[in-house]
Design a protein around this motif. Structure first.
Motif, PDB file in Angstrom:
ATOM      1  N   VAL A 186       0.386 -20.811   9.794  1.00 16.73           N
ATOM      2  CA  VAL A 186      -0.616 -20.136   8.845  1.00 16.73           C
ATOM      3  C   VAL A 186      -1.509 -18.851   9.423  1.00 16.73           C
ATOM      4  O   VAL A 186      -1.616 -17.833   8.853  1.00 16.73           O
ATOM      5  N   ASP A 187      -1.634 -18.910  10.685  1.00 12.40           N
ATOM      6  CA  ASP A 187      -2.481 -17.924  11.229  1.00 12.40           C
ATOM      7  C   ASP A 187      -1.773 -16.729  11.453  1.00 12.40           C
ATOM      8  O   ASP A 187      -2.176 -15.707  11.496  1.00 12.40           O
ATOM      9  N   VAL A 188      -0.477 -16.855  11.720  1.00 10.94           N
ATOM     10  CA  VAL A 188       0.384 -15.752  11.878  1.00 10.94           C
ATOM     11  C   VAL A 188       0.434 -15.012  10.633  1.00 10.94           C
ATOM     12  O   VAL A 188       0.640 -13.776  10.548  1.00 10.94           O
ATOM     13  N   VAL A 189       0.635 -15.735   9.601  1.00  6.86           N
ATOM     14  CA  VAL A 189       0.767 -15.365   8.171  1.00  6.86           C
ATOM     15  C   VAL A 189      -0.558 -14.517   7.757  1.00  6.86           C
ATOM     16  O   VAL A 189      -0.248 -13.353   7.197  1.00  6.86           O
ATOM     17  N   VAL A 190      -1.444 -15.048   8.044  1.00  9.53           N
ATOM     18  CA  VAL A 190      -2.727 -14.201   7.806  1.00  9.53           C
ATOM     19  C   VAL A 190      -2.854 -12.810   8.619  1.00  9.53           C
ATOM     20  O   VAL A 190      -3.367 -11.908   8.078  1.00  9.53           O
ATOM     21  N   ASN A 191      -2.673 -13.072   9.929  1.00  9.71           N
ATOM     22  CA  ASN A 191      -2.637 -11.782  10.567  1.00  9.71           C
ATOM     23  C   ASN A 191      -1.685 -10.598  10.043  1.00  9.71           C
ATOM     24  O   ASN A 191      -2.067  -9.519  10.127  1.00  9.71           O
ATOM     25  N   ALA A 192      -0.250 -10.957   9.444  1.00  7.20           N
ATOM     26  CA  ALA A 192       0.603 -10.160   9.067  1.00  7.20           C
ATOM     27  C   ALA A 192      -0.374  -9.473   7.609  1.00  7.20           C
ATOM     28  O   ALA A 192       0.022  -8.414   7.434  1.00  7.20           O
ATOM     29  N   ILE A 193      -0.858 -10.383   6.844  1.00 11.71           N
ATOM     30  CA  ILE A 193      -1.705  -9.723   5.564  1.00 11.71           C
ATOM     31  C   ILE A 193      -2.540  -8.796   6.089  1.00 11.71           C
ATOM     32  O   ILE A 193      -2.443  -7.745   5.374  1.00 11.71           O
ATOM     33  N   ILE A 194      -3.306  -8.978   7.038  1.00 10.97           N
ATOM     34  CA  ILE A 194      -4.455  -8.017   7.257  1.00 10.97           C
ATOM     35  C   ILE A 194      -3.810  -6.776   7.946  1.00 10.97           C
ATOM     36  O   ILE A 194      -4.297  -5.692   7.546  1.00 10.97           O
ATOM     37  N   THR A 195      -2.738  -7.007   8.733  1.00  8.02           N
ATOM     38  CA  THR A 195      -2.322  -5.835   9.496  1.00  8.02           C
ATOM     39  C   THR A 195      -1.187  -5.017   8.541  1.00  8.02           C
ATOM     40  O   THR A 195      -1.536  -3.678   8.539  1.00  8.02           O
ATOM     41  N   THR A 196      -0.827  -5.527   7.440  1.00  6.06           N
ATOM     42  CA  THR A 196      -0.029  -4.908   6.472  1.00  6.06           C
ATOM     43  C   THR A 196      -1.064  -3.822   5.698  1.00  6.06           C
ATOM     44  O   THR A 196      -0.770  -2.691   5.490  1.00  6.06           O
ATOM     45  N   GLY A 197      -2.220  -4.421   5.172  1.00  5.50           N
ATOM     46  CA  GLY A 197      -3.140  -3.618   4.835  1.00  5.50           C
ATOM     47  C   GLY A 197      -3.328  -2.359   5.507  1.00  5.50           C
ATOM     48  O   GLY A 197      -3.562  -1.081   5.129  1.00  5.50           O
ATOM     49  N   TYR A 198      -3.583  -2.625   6.825  1.00  5.96           N
ATOM     50  CA  TYR A 198      -3.714  -1.344   7.770  1.00  5.96           C
ATOM     51  C   TYR A 198      -2.695  -0.439   7.955  1.00  5.96           C
ATOM     52  O   TYR A 198      -2.656   0.686   7.890  1.00  5.96           O
ATOM     53  N   TYR A 199      -1.422  -1.088   8.134  1.00  7.89           N
ATOM     54  CA  TYR A 199      -0.354  -0.552   8.704  1.00  7.89           C
ATOM     55  C   TYR A 199       0.305   0.575   7.255  1.00  7.89           C
ATOM     56  O   TYR A 199       0.529   1.684   7.546  1.00  7.89           O
ATOM     57  N   VAL A 200       0.034   0.000   6.120  1.00 18.46           N
ATOM     58  CA  VAL A 200       0.535   1.159   5.042  1.00 18.46           C
ATOM     59  C   VAL A 200      -0.227   2.405   4.857  1.00 18.46           C
ATOM     60  O   VAL A 200       0.278   3.266   4.276  1.00 18.46           O
ATOM     61  N   ASN A 201      -1.345   2.062   5.028  1.00 19.09           N
ATOM     62  CA  ASN A 201      -2.432   3.240   5.228  1.00 19.09           C
ATOM     63  C   ASN A 201      -1.939   4.262   6.525  1.00 19.09           C
ATOM     64  O   ASN A 201      -2.122   5.361   6.276  1.00 19.09           O
ATOM     65  N   VAL A 202      -1.430   3.539   7.677  1.00 17.58           N
ATOM     66  CA  VAL A 202      -1.228   4.606   8.674  1.00 17.58           C
ATOM     67  C   VAL A 202       0.057   5.639   8.307  1.00 17.58           C
ATOM     68  O   VAL A 202      -0.062   6.633   8.547  1.00 17.58           O
ATOM     69  N   LEU A 203       0.932   4.710   7.426  1.00 17.40           N
ATOM     70  CA  LEU A 203       2.118   5.281   7.047  1.00 17.40           C
ATOM     71  C   LEU A 203       1.758   6.441   5.926  1.00 17.40           C
ATOM     72  O   LEU A 203       2.210   7.322   5.958  1.00 17.40           O
ATOM     73  N   LYS A 204       0.856   6.191   5.189  1.00 10.77           N
ATOM     74  CA  LYS A 204       0.237   7.225   4.147  1.00 10.77           C
ATOM     75  C   LYS A 204      -0.303   8.529   4.812  1.00 10.77           C
ATOM     76  O   LYS A 204       0.155   9.516   4.573  1.00 10.77           O
ATOM     77  N   GLN A 205      -0.890   8.211   5.906  1.00 12.16           N
ATOM     78  CA  GLN A 205      -1.375   9.312   6.642  1.00 12.16           C
ATOM     79  C   GLN A 205      -0.214  10.157   7.345  1.00 12.16           C
ATOM     80  O   GLN A 205      -0.364  11.212   7.329  1.00 12.16           O
ATOM     81  N   LYS A 206       0.488   9.578   8.022  1.00 14.00           N
ATOM     82  CA  LYS A 206       1.882  10.019   8.492  1.00 14.00           C
ATOM     83  C   LYS A 206       2.602  10.898   7.599  1.00 14.00           C
ATOM     84  O   LYS A 206       3.466  11.894   7.766  1.00 14.00           O
ATOM     85  N   ASN A 207       2.421  10.290   6.376  1.00 13.94           N
ATOM     86  CA  ASN A 207       3.446  10.942   5.109  1.00 13.94           C
ATOM     87  C   ASN A 207       2.429  12.050   4.186  1.00 13.94           C
ATOM     88  O   ASN A 207       2.821  12.487   3.292  1.00 13.94           O
ATOM     89  N   GLY A 208       1.507  12.495   4.951  1.00 11.91           N
ATOM     90  CA  GLY A 208       0.735  13.793   4.168  1.00 11.91           C
ATOM     91  C   GLY A 208      -0.276  13.205   3.403  1.00 11.91           C
ATOM     92  O   GLY A 208      -0.449  14.130   2.260  1.00 11.91           O
ATOM     93  N   GLY A 209      -0.446  12.149   3.226  1.00 12.66           N
ATOM     94  CA  GLY A 209      -1.514  11.589   2.221  1.00 12.66           C
ATOM     95  C   GLY A 209      -0.865  11.011   1.016  1.00 12.66           C
ATOM     96  O   GLY A 209      -1.456  10.634   0.055  1.00 12.66           O
ATOM     97  N   LYS A 210       0.491  11.033   1.139  1.00 15.78           N
ATOM     98  CA  LYS A 210       1.162  10.242   0.003  1.00 15.78           C
ATOM     99  C   LYS A 210       1.700   8.920   0.430  1.00 15.78           C
ATOM    100  O   LYS A 210       2.351   8.584   1.443  1.00 15.78           O
ATOM    101  N   PRO A 211       1.841   8.021  -0.562  1.00 15.74           N
ATOM    102  CA  PRO A 211       2.183   6.745  -0.115  1.00 15.74           C
ATOM    103  C   PRO A 211       3.559   6.564   0.426  1.00 15.74           C
ATOM    104  O   PRO A 211       4.442   7.262  -0.436  1.00 15.74           O
ATOM    105  N   ASP A 212       3.918   5.874   1.279  1.00 17.02           N
ATOM    106  CA  ASP A 212       5.412   5.830   1.845  1.00 17.02           C
ATOM    107  C   ASP A 212       6.075   4.891   0.787  1.00 17.02           C
ATOM    108  O   ASP A 212       5.488   4.180   0.032  1.00 17.02           O
ATOM    109  N   GLU A 213       7.359   4.567   1.261  1.00 17.49           N
ATOM    110  CA  GLU A 213       8.082   3.486   0.501  1.00 17.49           C
ATOM    111  C   GLU A 213       7.417   2.184   0.590  1.00 17.49           C
ATOM    112  O   GLU A 213       6.692   1.934   1.569  1.00 17.49           O
TER     113      GLU A 213
END
Length: 473
Positions: free
Chosen positions: A283-310
Motif C-alpha cells: 500500500v505504501d508504494v501505491v500511495v507514493n505513486a499517487i502523490i508522484t503522479t500529481g507532481y509528474y503530470v505537471n512536469v509534463l505540462k510545463q515541458k509541453n508549453g503549459g498545455k496538458p500532455d496526454e
C-alpha cells in the motif's frame, strides 16, 4: 537534509488537495503520508459521509484514531491533523452530495484531486457498481471542470480493469461498451431485469467491478486535454512494506484476510495454485505513486508549453518485475503463523494450499464446516454470537466468482512506472519510493503476518509470550 531538495515536496507546498475514498485502506495511508512527509502541504479536504447517527466531524475524529497515524503521534505531529477539513458528501449521490457552500470552498481552493472512492465488491450488482464506480467518477470529473486552481486529477483505477487480457500494457484500452447506454440501463431497469442482461453486457469481463472500473477510466480520459490527468492502476493492494510501519494494514482483502483466518485456526484450506504468479503490491508504494503522479503530470505540462500532455497511466504491479509465487513461501508460511500466534486462536494453525476448487470444497466440508458447527455451538452456549458457519458459507458462495482471480496468471507491464521511478530526483526516489527491486518477499510476509496480528486481530506484541505458550500447548 537531502529530503529538503525534494521536487515533489516543493510542488505540494501550500497546495490544497481533495480526496475521495479517504476512509478506505489507500485513502487513510495517503492522508498519513501527506501529513508526515509533506508538512508544508495546504489543506486536505476529504469527502466523507455522515452515517450511523454520526456527523462528519465525529467521523473525522474516528479517522484520527486509525492505527495508520500511530507513527505520526509518536513523532508528535498531531497538530498537523488541523490541515484535514471534512466535506460531507458521497460519490453515489448527484453532485457528490456536496452542499453549495462546501462546493464553492472546493472550487476556490483545490489544486489537486485524488479520486480513490469505489465499491470493491466483486459480487455487487451492475446497478450499484455503475452508480459508484462509473457515475461516481463522472461526478468527480464534473467537479474538476469547475475548480479554478486545478493542477492535477489522479484517478485510482485497478490493474484488473483490463482483466479480460492476461498481458496488459500501461495504456488506455477501448471501452467495453457505451457508458451512456450502461448508465441508462442501470437507471431504468430494476435489479432482476438488469441481472438477466448482465452476462451479455459484461462479455469478457469477469465481474461488474472490473467492467465499471474500465469504463471509469474513459471518463477521466475525456478531460485529459483540459487539465493534467493521471491514472494509477494497482494490482492487489497488500500490507505496508516500509511505511508507516512494516506490515501495517487495515484491509482484510487478499493475503491479509486469509492470514487472519489461518492464524485463528479457522481457515485450514485455501484454493490457490502455488506455481501461479500472484500480483501483490504494498500500500505504501501505491500511495507514493499517487502523490508522484500529481507532481509528474505537471512536469509534463510545463515541458509541453503549459498545455496538458496526454493521459498518463501507471501500473503499480509486481508480476513482470518482482514476481511472487506462493511456492516461494509455502515452507515458511505455517512457521510464521507459529512464530507470531494469536492468544485468541481457537485451533492449532495449519494452512494448506489446494490447486482446485473441487479439492478445496471437499476439504472445506471436513476442515471448515464440521469444526465450525461445533465452535459456533460452543459460542452460542457461552452467550456469544456464532459467525463461523456464516463466514464459511460466504466464502463458499463466492468461489465461482473468484475462481478466475485465484487461478489466472496476469502479466502487467510497469515500464512507464519504473522509468518515472528512476528519473525523478534522488531525494524523491528515497522519500516517495516506487521501485520494489529491494523488496524481500519472505521478510515482507513475515512482517505482514505480524501486522495482521497487531492491526486486524488487535493483539498487542506484549501478548506474544502468552500466545506462544498457548500455541505450544
Amino acid at each position: 537534509m537531502e529530503n529538503d531538495n525534494s521536487s515533489i515536496k516543493e510542488f505540494y507546498g501550500n497546495k490544497n488537495v481533495f480526496i475521495t475514498g479517504a476512509t478506505g485502506f489507500v485513502g487513510v495511508a495517503l492522508i498519513e503520508k501527506l501529513l508526515r512527509d509533506i508538512p508544508q502541504i495546504g489543506t486536505i479536504y476529504i469527502l466523507i459521509r455522515a452515517k450511523k447517527g454520526k456527523s462528519v466531524q465525529e467521523r473525522l475524529e474516528e479517522l484520527k484514531q486509525n492505527s495508520a497515524f500511530k507513527r505520526l503521534k509518536e513523532e508528535q505531529f498531531e497538530k498537523r491533523f488541523e490541515k484535514i477539513v471534512p466535506i460531507e458528501g458521497d460519490v453515489g449521490l448527484e453532485h457528490l452530495g456536496i452542499n453549495e457552500q462546501d462546493r464553492q470552498l472546493l472550487i476556490d481552493n483545490v489544486h489537486v484531486v485524488y479520486h480513490s472512492a469505489a465499491t470493491l465488491d466483486f459480487m455487487q450488482s451492475l446497478k450499484e457498481t455503475t452508480n459508484i464506480n462509473l457515475r461516481g467518477t463522472r461526478r468527480v470529473v464534473e467537479l474538476c471542470k469547475q475548480l479554478n486552481k486545478l493542477q492535477a486529477l489522479v484517478h485510482i483505477s485497478s490493474a484488473y480493469a483490463n482483466s479480460y487480457l492476461t498481458e496488459v500494457e500501461e495504456k488506455l484500452y477501448p471501452a467495453p461498451d457505451d457508458p451512456e447506454k450502461i448508465i441508462d440501463l442501470a437507471e431504468t431497469l430494476n435489479e432482476e431485469a438488469l441481472n438477466k442482461l448482465e452476462a451479455d453486457i459484461l462479455k469478457d469481463h469477469p465481474n461488474t467491478y472490473t467492467f465499471t472500473k474500465h469504463l471509469a477510466e474513459h471518463e477521466v480520459a475525456k478531460l485529459a486535454s483540459s487539465f493534467p490527468c493521471g491514472i494509477v492502476r494497482p494490482s492487489m493492494i497488500t500490507a505496508a512494506w516500509r511505511e508507516p510501519k512494516p506490515g501495517w494494514t487495515i484491509s482484510k482483502n487478499g493475503p491479509q484476510g486469509f492470514f487472519m483466518g489461518a492464524s485463528k485456526g479457522i481457515l485450514r484450506r485455501l484454493p490457490l495454485d502455488p506455481s501461479v504468479i500472484m500480483d501483490y503490491i504494498p500500500v505504501d508504494v501505491v500511495v507514493n505513486a499517487i502523490i508522484t503522479t500529481g507532481y509528474y503530470v505537471n512536469v509534463l505540462k510545463q515541458k509541453n508549453g503549459g498545455k496538458p500532455d496526454e493521459l498518463q497511466i501507471f501500473h503499480l504491479t509486481s508480476s513482470t518485475y518482482k514476481p511472487f509465487r506462493f511456492e516461494m513461501l509455502i515452507n515458511k508460511m505455517n512457521d510464521y503463523l507459529h512464530d507470531y500466534p494469536l492468544i485468541s486462536a481457537v485451533w492449532y494453525p495449519k494452512l494448506k494450499l489446494v490447486k482446485s476448487l473441487t479439492l478445496f470444497r471437499l476439504g472445506a466440508i471436513l476442515f471448515h464446516f464440521v469444526p465450525g458447527f461445533f465452535l459456533d455451538l460452543f459460542t452460542r452456549l457461552m452467550g456469544g454470537r456464532p459467525i463461523l458457519i456464516r463466514l464459511h458459507k460466504s466464502v463458499w458462495n463466492s468461489l465461482n466468482t473468484l475462481e478466475k482471480f485465484i487461478f489466472t496468471e496476469w502479466h502487467y507491464s510497469n515500464k512507464h512506472t519504473m522509468a518515472v521511478a528512476k528519473n525523478i530526483p534522488m531525494a524523491d526516489q528515497k522519500l516517495f519510493f516506487l521501485d520494489i527491486a529491494e523488496l524481500n518477499w519472505d521478510e515482507y510476509f513475515e512482517n505482514t503476518i505480524m501486522g495482521v496480528r497487531e492491526y486486524l486481530s488487535k493483539e498487542s506484541p506484549k501478548t506474544l509470550p502468552a500466545a506462544r505458550r498457548k500455541d505450544k500447548m
